[in-house]
Design a protein around this motif. Structure first.
Motif, PDB file in Angstrom:
ATOM      1  N   GLY A  88       1.222  -0.899  -0.208  1.00 31.35           N
ATOM      2  CA  GLY A  88      -0.268   0.502   0.155  1.00 31.35           C
ATOM      3  C   GLY A  88       0.941   1.626   0.014  1.00 31.35           C
ATOM      4  O   GLY A  88       1.630   1.441   0.505  1.00 31.35           O
ATOM      5  N   THR A  89       0.678   2.498  -0.943  1.00 31.02           N
ATOM      6  CA  THR A  89       1.623   3.452  -0.984  1.00 31.02           C
ATOM      7  C   THR A  89       0.295   4.534  -0.914  1.00 31.02           C
ATOM      8  O   THR A  89      -1.013   3.737  -1.676  1.00 31.02           O
ATOM      9  N   ASN A  90       0.894   5.850  -0.852  1.00 34.16           N
ATOM     10  CA  ASN A  90      -0.117   6.777  -1.197  1.00 34.16           C
ATOM     11  C   ASN A  90       0.924   8.598  -1.680  1.00 34.16           C
ATOM     12  O   ASN A  90       2.573   8.131  -0.931  1.00 34.16           O
ATOM     13  N   ASP A  91       0.657   9.124  -2.367  1.00 38.88           N
ATOM     14  CA  ASP A  91       1.461  10.223  -3.210  1.00 38.88           C
ATOM     15  C   ASP A  91       0.836  11.016  -1.647  1.00 38.88           C
ATOM     16  O   ASP A  91      -0.251  11.130  -0.762  1.00 38.88           O
ATOM     17  N   ASN A  92       1.950  12.571  -2.053  1.00 35.75           N
ATOM     18  CA  ASN A  92       1.701  13.362  -1.159  1.00 35.75           C
ATOM     19  C   ASN A  92       0.450  14.184  -1.481  1.00 35.75           C
ATOM     20  O   ASN A  92       0.513  14.933  -0.624  1.00 35.75           O
ATOM     21  N   PHE A  93      -0.534  14.362  -2.307  1.00 38.20           N
ATOM     22  CA  PHE A  93      -1.842  14.168  -2.425  1.00 38.20           C
ATOM     23  C   PHE A  93      -2.506  13.834  -1.689  1.00 38.20           C
ATOM     24  O   PHE A  93      -4.461  13.498  -1.801  1.00 38.20           O
ATOM     25  N   GLY A  94      -2.528  12.413  -0.969  1.00 32.86           N
ATOM     26  CA  GLY A  94      -3.051  11.141  -0.854  1.00 32.86           C
ATOM     27  C   GLY A  94      -3.918   9.857  -1.623  1.00 32.86           C
ATOM     28  O   GLY A  94      -4.539   9.320  -1.171  1.00 32.86           O
ATOM     29  N   ASN A  95      -3.472  10.667  -2.484  1.00 34.47           N
ATOM     30  CA  ASN A  95      -4.033   9.447  -3.551  1.00 34.47           C
ATOM     31  C   ASN A  95      -3.439   8.334  -3.034  1.00 34.47           C
ATOM     32  O   ASN A  95      -1.965   8.055  -3.110  1.00 34.47           O
ATOM     33  N   THR A  96      -4.175   6.957  -3.303  1.00 33.88           N
ATOM     34  CA  THR A  96      -3.554   5.734  -3.112  1.00 33.88           C
ATOM     35  C   THR A  96      -3.301   4.615  -3.836  1.00 33.88           C
ATOM     36  O   THR A  96      -4.043   5.008  -5.054  1.00 33.88           O
ATOM     37  N   ASN A  97      -2.856   3.243  -3.463  1.00 29.39           N
ATOM     38  CA  ASN A  97      -2.115   2.852  -4.976  1.00 29.39           C
ATOM     39  C   ASN A  97      -2.330   1.453  -4.351  1.00 29.39           C
ATOM     40  O   ASN A  97      -1.463   1.613  -2.373  1.00 29.39           O
ATOM     41  N   LEU A  98      -2.278   0.342  -4.181  1.00 24.11           N
ATOM     42  CA  LEU A  98      -2.557  -1.184  -4.027  1.00 24.11           C
ATOM     43  C   LEU A  98      -2.160  -2.004  -5.050  1.00 24.11           C
ATOM     44  O   LEU A  98      -2.882  -1.725  -6.462  1.00 24.11           O
ATOM     45  N   THR A 149       3.868  -0.561 -15.828  1.00 25.32           N
ATOM     46  CA  THR A 149       2.789   0.612 -14.971  1.00 25.32           C
ATOM     47  C   THR A 149       2.693   0.256 -14.029  1.00 25.32           C
ATOM     48  O   THR A 149       2.316   0.978 -13.148  1.00 25.32           O
ATOM     49  N   VAL A 150       2.007  -0.889 -13.641  1.00 27.06           N
ATOM     50  CA  VAL A 150       1.434  -1.475 -11.981  1.00 27.06           C
ATOM     51  C   VAL A 150       2.373  -0.873 -11.366  1.00 27.06           C
ATOM     52  O   VAL A 150       2.449  -0.328  -9.937  1.00 27.06           O
ATOM     53  N   GLU A 151       3.456  -1.696 -11.202  1.00 26.47           N
ATOM     54  CA  GLU A 151       4.670  -1.573 -10.421  1.00 26.47           C
ATOM     55  C   GLU A 151       5.119   0.041 -10.335  1.00 26.47           C
ATOM     56  O   GLU A 151       5.779   0.368  -9.329  1.00 26.47           O
ATOM     57  N   ARG A 152       5.833   0.736 -11.288  1.00 27.25           N
ATOM     58  CA  ARG A 152       6.103   2.507 -11.443  1.00 27.25           C
ATOM     59  C   ARG A 152       5.037   2.837 -10.523  1.00 27.25           C
ATOM     60  O   ARG A 152       6.032   3.857  -9.824  1.00 27.25           O
ATOM     61  N   HIS A 153       3.557   2.896 -10.245  1.00 25.33           N
ATOM     62  CA  HIS A 153       2.652   3.359  -9.460  1.00 25.33           C
ATOM     63  C   HIS A 153       3.306   3.845  -8.153  1.00 25.33           C
ATOM     64  O   HIS A 153       3.597   4.802  -7.495  1.00 25.33           O
ATOM     65  N   THR A 154       3.747   2.094  -7.028  1.00 31.91           N
ATOM     66  CA  THR A 154       4.060   1.896  -6.551  1.00 31.91           C
ATOM     67  C   THR A 154       5.407   2.448  -5.880  1.00 31.91           C
ATOM     68  O   THR A 154       5.913   3.582  -5.156  1.00 31.91           O
ATOM     69  N   ASN A 164       6.110   9.928  -0.604  1.00 31.83           N
ATOM     70  CA  ASN A 164       6.330   9.236   0.048  1.00 31.83           C
ATOM     71  C   ASN A 164       6.863   8.981   1.522  1.00 31.83           C
ATOM     72  O   ASN A 164       7.466   9.404   2.136  1.00 31.83           O
ATOM     73  N   GLY A 165       8.088   8.132   1.063  1.00 31.70           N
ATOM     74  CA  GLY A 165       9.653   7.621   1.570  1.00 31.70           C
ATOM     75  C   GLY A 165       8.106   6.386   3.118  1.00 31.70           C
ATOM     76  O   GLY A 165       9.124   5.531   3.361  1.00 31.70           O
ATOM     77  N   LEU A 169      15.850  -3.294  -6.807  1.00 35.98           N
ATOM     78  CA  LEU A 169      15.123  -3.930  -4.902  1.00 35.98           C
ATOM     79  C   LEU A 169      15.702  -3.090  -3.624  1.00 35.98           C
ATOM     80  O   LEU A 169      16.051  -2.064  -3.776  1.00 35.98           O
ATOM     81  N   VAL A 170      13.795  -2.890  -3.938  1.00 30.59           N
ATOM     82  CA  VAL A 170      14.081  -1.548  -2.457  1.00 30.59           C
ATOM     83  C   VAL A 170      13.824  -2.455  -1.428  1.00 30.59           C
ATOM     84  O   VAL A 170      13.391  -3.544  -1.119  1.00 30.59           O
ATOM     85  N   ILE A 171      14.694  -1.514  -0.601  1.00 33.49           N
ATOM     86  CA  ILE A 171      14.607  -2.533   1.308  1.00 33.49           C
ATOM     87  C   ILE A 171      14.412  -0.904   1.664  1.00 33.49           C
ATOM     88  O   ILE A 171      14.366   0.123   1.610  1.00 33.49           O
ATOM     89  N   GLY A 172      13.158  -1.291   3.324  1.00 32.36           N
ATOM     90  CA  GLY A 172      13.068  -0.591   3.620  1.00 32.36           C
ATOM     91  C   GLY A 172      13.108  -1.090   5.225  1.00 32.36           C
ATOM     92  O   GLY A 172      13.329  -2.222   5.274  1.00 32.36           O
TER      93      GLY A 172
END
Lengths: 203, 203
Positions: free
Chosen positions: B34-44, B68-73, B80-81, B152-155
């Motif tokens: 789950g993610t969102n941009d700085n305007f609060g638009n969400t993505n899953l 496309t799908v994964e680029r939004h994430t 947002n971080g 590879l994205v690490i959090g």
């Protein structure tokens, strides 16, 4: 629902924390990685972090921790350039898990844990005879993870061996038919049962 | 055993090859990110590549393809971080899989696929209410994979939410009790059953 945050994480004991965070990522792949050095000394180690990187060309990765056990695998891969992935099936769980013990560098886990080395088509790295799905890879690139000094190792798949009956018409491999298991955390081995096969999703 | 080599890989059709190499790595974790941009638009979006990186401090990674799908994430994580991982359980398989469809950037898969956004403890990223094991992460580092331009994205894990009854005395989470599923390839969802829990191995 219980909320676990930075403070409660810091209060966990080290074994408890290791178990918690090794299970929270979800179910894991179960592979034995076979390697050898330039003198033919072999090594075999269980890894639960093999991950798909790409299909065309085929790349697979795995995460390596700087422990004694995993360091032998790493040193051999860097020395030889070739290595193998071998699926763990339900008949070889105990033996496969035993490869995670800290054997000395001069001990081969193939012999110590009761696996037979198999060499196929002049590929100079040992496959596991008891495994039903095996792959021969060539080292491609590595990434040092700054956060905790683990390493992502990526290889190109050059060879795959499996029973032709395991391959469906659409190209997918029937892992349940092969008896391939999954791992939860560091110690638990499970056998998946099919629930649903879905289609390519459209909006 | 059938031998698949470079020549036979090149002769595979693209869908066949995708299915073959997406299944050959073994069973995979099943998470909604789950993610969102700085305007609060969400993505899953559904991801089958979440992998354990470390327990102390807790780090988790995943592999992102430049689709496309994964680029939004990816764009939301970089903006947002913060982002969330949410286990897929057997009750939400179809809805979770539907998030892999190519929705436009202005469409939230939460709404389009029937999930409820959940915001907990002032963490500015949407959790999935229907998920039973959820994590809040902060972007830590990324690695561009030269071989095929995946990332590879690490959090770092900052928060985890789950029913306390799912946590064993040793800290491990009972994923089968939570109904967490595993994925084979791109389309198949499976439910694991426990076979064996082993101990820390010694030579």
């Amino acid at each position: 629902m219980k909320h676990i945050n930075i403070e409660s994480i810091e209060q966990m004991g080290s074994r408890y924390r290791a178990n918690f965070f090794n299970t929270i990522s979800g179910f894991k792949s179960a592979n034995l990685i076979g390697t050898n050095d330039n003198f033919g000394n072999t090594n075999l180690a269980v890894f639960n972090s093999v991950v798909h990187i790409g299909a065309n060309p085929p790349y697979l990765g795995f995460i390596l921790r700087p422990t004694t056990v995993e360091r032998h695998t790493y040193e051999n891969i860097k020395e030889n350039g070739l290595y193998t992935f071998n699926h763990i099936n339900e008949n070889i769980i105990e033996k496969a898990h035993q490869t995670s013990a800290k054997y000395q560098k001069n001990v081969s886990e193939f012999e110590a844990c009761g696996f037979e080395e198999e060499y196929l088509n002049n590929f100079d790295s040992p496959y596991v005879k008891e495994s039903k799905i095996k792959m021969g890879l060539q080292f491609e690139e590595e990434h040092f993870i700054k956060a905790n000094h683990t390493i992502l190792v990526i290889g190109k798949l050059l060879h795959a061996y499996l029973d032709e009956k395991l391959i469906s018409n659409d190209g997918s491999i029937d892992l349940t038919e092969a008896g391939t298991v999954t791992i939860s955390g560091l110690y638990e081995y499970l056998k998946p049962t099919k629930l649903k096969k879905l289609d390519y999703a459209k909006p």
